[in-house]
Design an enzyme around this catalytic site. Structure first.
Site: not given
Length: 325
Positions: A111, A192, A195
Site C-alpha cells: 500500500k 483480492k 473495497k
C-alpha cells in the site's frame, strides 16, 4: 467456549468477499463461541476518508453485520473507537514491536509502494490490530488468508511481552477457512476483492440487485480456451468463479469444475448461486438501514460488554509494565 475476535474496516459497502470470508462464518460461530466482532473504524483512518463518510459507512457496516445474521444477544458487536482500551494497549505494544518487523509487513509494502508520503498509521496499524485481539484474551481470530502475517505479529508481540513482563496475554491463533478465504476481484482475479482497490465491476456488493450481480459475473475476466478447470496459477479467473461457487454451495472447486463444459454455463450457475445467497442479506439490510436507532442501540450494548472485558486486560498489561496506579 473459546473466545474469538475479528473485525472489518468501514471503508465502503461490504462485499461478497467480506461475506464469504468473514460474516457468514461469524454467524455460524455466535452460538458455539464467545464471539466478539467489531467495526474497526480507527483502521479506516489509514486511508483518505471524509469524516461524514466514515460515520455513514460505520453505520452501514453495522447494518450489514446485523443483516448477515449476527445477533447482539448472541455475540458482542461494537465499534472499535467506542472502546478506548484498544488504543491504550496499542501504545504498550508499539513499545514492544520493532521498526524492522513493521517494515516487513507485506500490506505496508504494497500500500505504501510508490507514495511520496505515507501515513505513520499505515506502518503501525498491525500493532493496533494486535491490540484489538489481545485486549479480549481472544484465542482464535477468524480472518482471510491475507491477514495471516498480521496474526503472526500479534502472536509474536504477545509472546515477547509475556517473556519480558510475565504471563499477561493469551497467545491467539489464526482461523483461516480452506475455501472462500480469499475471494478475488472479478476483473483482476490475481488481486483480492477489496473495497479500497477493486473497480466497481470487480466487486459484488451485498447491496447489489440480482441484475447487477448477474451482469458483473457475466463480465468476469476469464481466459480464451473455454476449459473449466480449477488451477489458480494458470486460470485465476475461472478458479475464482469456482471458489465463489464452492463457498456458496458447499461443494469442492475441483468437483464443481467437472460439472461444466464451458464458461457460460459456469458463470450462469455462479450468478444464480450468489443472487440466492445474498437475497436475504440484502432485504434485511434495506430494512435496517431505514432504522438507524436499532443499529445504534445494538452497538451501544456491544461496546458496554466489550469494555467490561477489555478494561481488566488493559489494567493487567499496565500493571505488568510498571505503570503507577
Amino acid at each position: 467456549m473459546s473466545r474469538v475476535l475479528s473485525g472489518i474496516q468501514p471503508s465502503g459497502v461490504l462485499h461478497l468477499g467480506n461475506y464469504l470470508g468473514a460474516l457468514r462464518r461469524w454467524v455460524q460461530r455466535q452460538d458455539v463461541d464467545d464471539a466478539y466482532f467489531c467495526i474497526v473504524d480507527l483502521h479506516a483512518l489509514t486511508l483518505d476518508i471524509e469524516p461524514e463518510a466514515l460515520r455513514s459507512q460505520t453505520l452501514d457496516a453495522a447494518a450489514s453485520y446485523l443483516a448477515a445474521g449476527l445477533d447482539p444477544d448472541r455475540a458482542v458487536l461494537f465499534v472499535q473507537s467506542h472502546v478506548p482500551e484498544h488504543t491504550s494497549l496499542s501504545w504498550l505494544l508499539e513499545c514492544t514491536a520493532s521498526y524492522g518487523e513493521l517494515l516487513r509487513m507485506t500490506q505496508f509494502k504494497d500500500k505504501g509502494k510508490g507514495q511520496a508520503s505515507v501515513r505513520a498509521g499505515l506502518l503501525t496499524y498491525p500493532v493496533l490490530m494486535a491490540a484489538d485481539i489481545l485486549v479480549y484474551d481472544a484465542q482464535r481470530v477468524p480472518v482471510g488468508d491475507d491477514q495471516r502475517q498480521h496474526i503472526e505479529l500479534a502472536r509474536n508481540l504477545a509472546i515477547r511481552f509475556n517473556g519480558r513482563y510475565g504471563e499477561t496475554f493469551v497467545v491467539p491463533a489464526a482461523d483461516i477457512p480452506d475455501v472462500g478465504a480469499r475471494i478475488m476481484d472479478l476483473q483482476q482475479p490475481t488481486k483480492k476483492m477489496s473495497k479500497s482497490t477493486s473497480t466497481p465491476q470487480g466487486l459484488i456488493n451485498l447491496t447489489d440487485s440480482p441484475d447487477e450481480i448477474a451482469r458483473k459475473v457475466r463480465r468476469a475476466v476469464t481466459d480464451t480456451d473455454n476449459e473449466v478447470r480449477y488451477d489458480t496459477e494458470a486460470k485465476p479467473g475461472i478458479s475464482n468463479l469456482l471458489e465463489i461457487l464452492a463457498s456458496a454451495t458447499g461443494a469442492g472447486p475441483d468437483e464443481l469444475a467437472d460439472r461444466f463444459s464451458d464458461y457460460g454455463s459456469l458463470k450462469g450457475a455462479v450468478a444464480e448461486a450468489v443472487i440466492e445467497l445474498l437475497r436475504p442479506v440484502r432485504e434485511s439490510y434495506e430494512e435496517l438501514s431505514s432504522d438507524p436507532g436499532t443499529v445504534r442501540a445494538a452497538l451501544a450494548k456491544g461496546a458496554e460488554k466489550a469494555q467490561s472485558v477489555a478494561g481488566p486486560v488493559l489494567a493487567r498489561a499496565q500493571d505488568a509494565v510498571g505503570l503507577l496506579k
